[in-house]
Design a protein around this motif. Sequence first.
Motif, PDB file in Angstrom:
ATOM      1  N   GLU A 199       0.841  -1.196   0.000  1.00  0.00           N
ATOM      2  CA  GLU A 199       0.000   0.000   0.000  1.00  0.00           C
ATOM      3  C   GLU A 199       0.874   1.243   0.000  1.00  0.00           C
ATOM      4  O   GLU A 199       1.776   1.370   0.826  1.00  0.00           O
ATOM      5  CB  GLU A 199      -0.913   0.002   1.225  1.00  0.00           C
ATOM      6  CG  GLU A 199      -1.929   1.119   1.223  1.00  0.00           C
ATOM      7  CD  GLU A 199      -2.887   0.995   2.402  1.00  0.00           C
ATOM      8  OE1 GLU A 199      -4.037   1.427   2.269  1.00  0.00           O
ATOM      9  OE2 GLU A 199      -2.480   0.462   3.443  1.00  0.00           O
ATOM     10  N   ALA A 200       0.609   2.160  -0.922  1.00  0.00           N
ATOM     11  CA  ALA A 200       1.373   3.404  -0.973  1.00  0.00           C
ATOM     12  C   ALA A 200       1.061   4.255   0.253  1.00  0.00           C
ATOM     13  O   ALA A 200      -0.083   4.292   0.720  1.00  0.00           O
ATOM     14  CB  ALA A 200       1.029   4.182  -2.237  1.00  0.00           C
ATOM     15  N   PRO A 201       2.072   4.936   0.826  1.00  0.00           N
ATOM     16  CA  PRO A 201       1.812   5.802   1.978  1.00  0.00           C
ATOM     17  C   PRO A 201       0.816   6.901   1.622  1.00  0.00           C
ATOM     18  O   PRO A 201       0.859   7.468   0.532  1.00  0.00           O
ATOM     19  CB  PRO A 201       3.192   6.392   2.302  1.00  0.00           C
ATOM     20  CG  PRO A 201       4.172   5.484   1.641  1.00  0.00           C
ATOM     21  CD  PRO A 201       3.487   4.933   0.428  1.00  0.00           C
ATOM     22  N   ASN A 202      -0.079   7.192   2.547  1.00  0.00           N
ATOM     23  CA  ASN A 202      -1.060   8.252   2.361  1.00  0.00           C
ATOM     24  C   ASN A 202      -0.593   9.470   3.148  1.00  0.00           C
ATOM     25  O   ASN A 202      -0.641   9.479   4.371  1.00  0.00           O
ATOM     26  CB  ASN A 202      -2.445   7.791   2.837  1.00  0.00           C
ATOM     27  CG  ASN A 202      -3.526   8.814   2.551  1.00  0.00           C
ATOM     28  OD1 ASN A 202      -3.246   9.955   2.167  1.00  0.00           O
ATOM     29  ND2 ASN A 202      -4.774   8.404   2.731  1.00  0.00           N
ATOM     30  N   GLU A 203      -0.126  10.466   2.431  1.00  0.00           N
ATOM     31  CA  GLU A 203       0.447  11.642   3.094  1.00  0.00           C
ATOM     32  C   GLU A 203      -0.584  12.399   3.922  1.00  0.00           C
ATOM     33  O   GLU A 203      -0.250  13.124   4.844  1.00  0.00           O
ATOM     34  CB  GLU A 203       1.047  12.595   2.048  1.00  0.00           C
ATOM     35  CG  GLU A 203       2.161  11.966   1.218  1.00  0.00           C
ATOM     36  CD  GLU A 203       3.370  11.584   2.056  1.00  0.00           C
ATOM     37  OE1 GLU A 203       3.546  12.167   3.132  1.00  0.00           O
ATOM     38  OE2 GLU A 203       4.116  10.687   1.631  1.00  0.00           O
ATOM     39  N   THR A 204      -1.883  12.232   3.581  1.00  0.00           N
ATOM     40  CA  THR A 204      -2.913  13.012   4.282  1.00  0.00           C
ATOM     41  C   THR A 204      -3.641  12.190   5.326  1.00  0.00           C
ATOM     42  O   THR A 204      -4.584  12.663   5.938  1.00  0.00           O
ATOM     43  CB  THR A 204      -3.941  13.553   3.274  1.00  0.00           C
ATOM     44  OG1 THR A 204      -4.592  12.437   2.632  1.00  0.00           O
ATOM     45  CG2 THR A 204      -3.260  14.414   2.219  1.00  0.00           C
ATOM     46  N   GLU A 205      -3.201  10.955   5.527  1.00  0.00           N
ATOM     47  CA  GLU A 205      -3.890  10.090   6.479  1.00  0.00           C
ATOM     48  C   GLU A 205      -3.792  10.646   7.899  1.00  0.00           C
ATOM     49  O   GLU A 205      -2.744  11.075   8.351  1.00  0.00           O
ATOM     50  CB  GLU A 205      -3.290   8.683   6.432  1.00  0.00           C
ATOM     51  CG  GLU A 205      -4.128   7.665   7.163  1.00  0.00           C
ATOM     52  CD  GLU A 205      -3.579   6.256   6.962  1.00  0.00           C
ATOM     53  OE1 GLU A 205      -2.346   6.114   6.888  1.00  0.00           O
ATOM     54  OE2 GLU A 205      -4.383   5.312   6.884  1.00  0.00           O
ATOM     55  N   GLU A 206      -4.898  10.630   8.625  1.00  0.00           N
ATOM     56  CA  GLU A 206      -4.938  11.159   9.981  1.00  0.00           C
ATOM     57  C   GLU A 206      -4.275  10.198  10.952  1.00  0.00           C
ATOM     58  O   GLU A 206      -4.074   9.030  10.661  1.00  0.00           O
ATOM     59  CB  GLU A 206      -6.390  11.398  10.406  1.00  0.00           C
ATOM     60  CG  GLU A 206      -7.088  12.463   9.574  1.00  0.00           C
ATOM     61  CD  GLU A 206      -8.486  12.685  10.092  1.00  0.00           C
ATOM     62  OE1 GLU A 206      -8.606  13.166  11.238  1.00  0.00           O
ATOM     63  OE2 GLU A 206      -9.436  12.377   9.383  1.00  0.00           O
ATOM     64  N   GLU A 207      -3.926  10.700  12.116  1.00  0.00           N
ATOM     65  CA  GLU A 207      -3.370   9.857  13.161  1.00  0.00           C
ATOM     66  C   GLU A 207      -4.421   8.850  13.618  1.00  0.00           C
ATOM     67  O   GLU A 207      -5.623   9.082  13.477  1.00  0.00           O
ATOM     68  CB  GLU A 207      -2.935  10.723  14.353  1.00  0.00           C
ATOM     69  CG  GLU A 207      -1.754  11.622  14.038  1.00  0.00           C
ATOM     70  CD  GLU A 207      -0.503  10.814  13.728  1.00  0.00           C
ATOM     71  OE1 GLU A 207      -0.299   9.767  14.379  1.00  0.00           O
ATOM     72  OE2 GLU A 207       0.249  11.212  12.830  1.00  0.00           O
ATOM     73  N   PRO A 208      -4.003   7.710  14.178  1.00  0.00           N
ATOM     74  CA  PRO A 208      -4.967   6.701  14.619  1.00  0.00           C
ATOM     75  C   PRO A 208      -5.985   7.212  15.628  1.00  0.00           C
ATOM     76  O   PRO A 208      -7.069   6.696  15.722  1.00  0.00           O
ATOM     77  CB  PRO A 208      -4.083   5.616  15.238  1.00  0.00           C
ATOM     78  CG  PRO A 208      -2.760   5.799  14.571  1.00  0.00           C
ATOM     79  CD  PRO A 208      -2.623   7.261  14.324  1.00  0.00           C
ATOM     80  N   ALA A 209      -5.635   8.217  16.408  1.00  0.00           N
ATOM     81  CA  ALA A 209      -6.591   8.763  17.367  1.00  0.00           C
ATOM     82  C   ALA A 209      -6.301  10.243  17.557  1.00  0.00           C
ATOM     83  O   ALA A 209      -5.192  10.713  17.333  1.00  0.00           O
ATOM     84  CB  ALA A 209      -6.485   8.015  18.698  1.00  0.00           C
ATOM     85  N   THR A 210      -7.301  11.036  17.909  1.00  0.00           N
ATOM     86  CA  THR A 210      -7.120  12.461  18.176  1.00  0.00           C
ATOM     87  C   THR A 210      -7.480  12.723  19.628  1.00  0.00           C
ATOM     88  O   THR A 210      -8.355  12.065  20.198  1.00  0.00           O
ATOM     89  CB  THR A 210      -8.035  13.306  17.261  1.00  0.00           C
ATOM     90  OG1 THR A 210      -9.382  12.877  17.443  1.00  0.00           O
ATOM     91  CG2 THR A 210      -7.637  13.131  15.797  1.00  0.00           C
ATOM     92  N   ARG A 211      -6.799  13.709  20.215  1.00  0.00           N
ATOM     93  CA  ARG A 211      -7.043  14.017  21.627  1.00  0.00           C
ATOM     94  C   ARG A 211      -7.917  15.267  21.744  1.00  0.00           C
ATOM     95  O   ARG A 211      -7.705  16.255  21.069  1.00  0.00           O
ATOM     96  CB  ARG A 211      -5.718  14.226  22.362  1.00  0.00           C
ATOM     97  CG  ARG A 211      -4.871  12.961  22.424  1.00  0.00           C
ATOM     98  CD  ARG A 211      -3.668  13.140  23.324  1.00  0.00           C
ATOM     99  NE  ARG A 211      -2.907  11.891  23.406  1.00  0.00           N
ATOM    100  CZ  ARG A 211      -3.173  10.915  24.271  1.00  0.00           C
ATOM    101  NH1 ARG A 211      -4.167  11.053  25.116  1.00  0.00           N
ATOM    102  NH2 ARG A 211      -2.447   9.814  24.294  1.00  0.00           N
ATOM    103  N   ASN A 212      -8.902  15.192  22.622  1.00  0.00           N
ATOM    104  CA  ASN A 212      -9.817  16.304  22.833  1.00  0.00           C
ATOM    105  C   ASN A 212     -10.070  16.440  24.329  1.00  0.00           C
ATOM    106  O   ASN A 212     -10.728  15.604  24.941  1.00  0.00           O
ATOM    107  CB  ASN A 212     -11.127  16.045  22.077  1.00  0.00           C
ATOM    108  CG  ASN A 212     -12.098  17.188  22.257  1.00  0.00           C
ATOM    109  OD1 ASN A 212     -11.705  18.307  22.603  1.00  0.00           O
ATOM    110  ND2 ASN A 212     -13.374  16.911  22.023  1.00  0.00           N
ATOM    111  N   GLN A 213      -9.517  17.526  24.930  1.00  0.00           N
ATOM    112  CA  GLN A 213      -9.683  17.808  26.349  1.00  0.00           C
ATOM    113  C   GLN A 213      -9.266  16.608  27.209  1.00  0.00           C
ATOM    114  O   GLN A 213      -9.949  16.217  28.153  1.00  0.00           O
ATOM    115  CB  GLN A 213     -11.144  18.193  26.645  1.00  0.00           C
ATOM    116  CG  GLN A 213     -11.563  19.472  25.929  1.00  0.00           C
ATOM    117  CD  GLN A 213     -13.002  19.834  26.231  1.00  0.00           C
ATOM    118  OE1 GLN A 213     -13.736  19.063  26.837  1.00  0.00           O
ATOM    119  NE2 GLN A 213     -13.399  21.024  25.822  1.00  0.00           N
ATOM    120  N   GLY A 214      -8.142  16.011  26.838  1.00  0.00           N
ATOM    121  CA  GLY A 214      -7.585  14.932  27.627  1.00  0.00           C
ATOM    122  C   GLY A 214      -8.168  13.565  27.338  1.00  0.00           C
ATOM    123  O   GLY A 214      -7.669  12.564  27.829  1.00  0.00           O
TER     124      GLY A 214
END
Length: 198
Positions: free
Chosen positions: A157-172
Motif C-alpha cells: 500500500e502506498a503511503p497516504n500523506e494526508t492520512e490522519e493519526e490513529p486517534a485524536t485528543r480532545n480535552q484529555g
Amino acid sequence: SSGLLFTTDLKGQKDIHRIDATGENERPVANTPEDESGALPSPDGKLVAYHVGDGALAVSALDGSQRREIKGTFPDVTREFLPRFAWSADSRWLAYRQTSTQLLDTFWVAGAGGEAPRAVTRPFRSAGNPRWAAGTAMIYFTAKWLDDTGLYTVSLEAPNETEEEPATRNQGAVTQLSPRPPFQVDLPGALQRLCRVT
C-alpha cells in the motif's frame, strides 16, 4: 457450507477433493492429469487456491468452477503438500514465492480476480513462505540475502500523506477514528517499500 479440502492420489495423481463436515458427499474440486496440491480456501470461504504441478497456481470457486491459472515456477512443490502462497484478509490477493532456475526466491502478488502478477521483492538466495499481517496490505517473510537470515516486510500500500493519526485528543480524552477502509494495493511501488526488520 462447511467442509474439508484435501489431496488424494486414488487415481494415480494428486487431486483436490472436498468433503462435507459430516464425512459425506466427497467430490472433486480439481481433477486433471497434473498433480494438484496445497489447497487453501480464501478467508471469505468463496474461493480456493492450489498448486497445479510445478508451474502454476489455480484459483476457482469451491466447486471447481470459474478456474483460472497464475503461471509461476514452484520446483517440487507437489512433493511437499504445503502451499507456497497466502491469501490477503480481504480475499482479493495472493502472495506467493517463486524459485527461479538459478534457485533464487522472489515474492510475487497476483489478484484473485485476474489482476496481473507482479514481483514485489528482489531475488533472495532462499526464503520462507509469505504471510500477511492481519487486516493489512503488508507481507512478511524470512529470507537469506547473503549469509544471514532475516525477517523482511513489504508493504503493498502506498503511503497516504494526508492520512490522519490513529486517534485524536480532545480535552484529555482519546477519541477513536472510524474503522480504516479496505486497503488499496500499489504493486508498482512495492519494491521500494521492502524493509528488513531483523
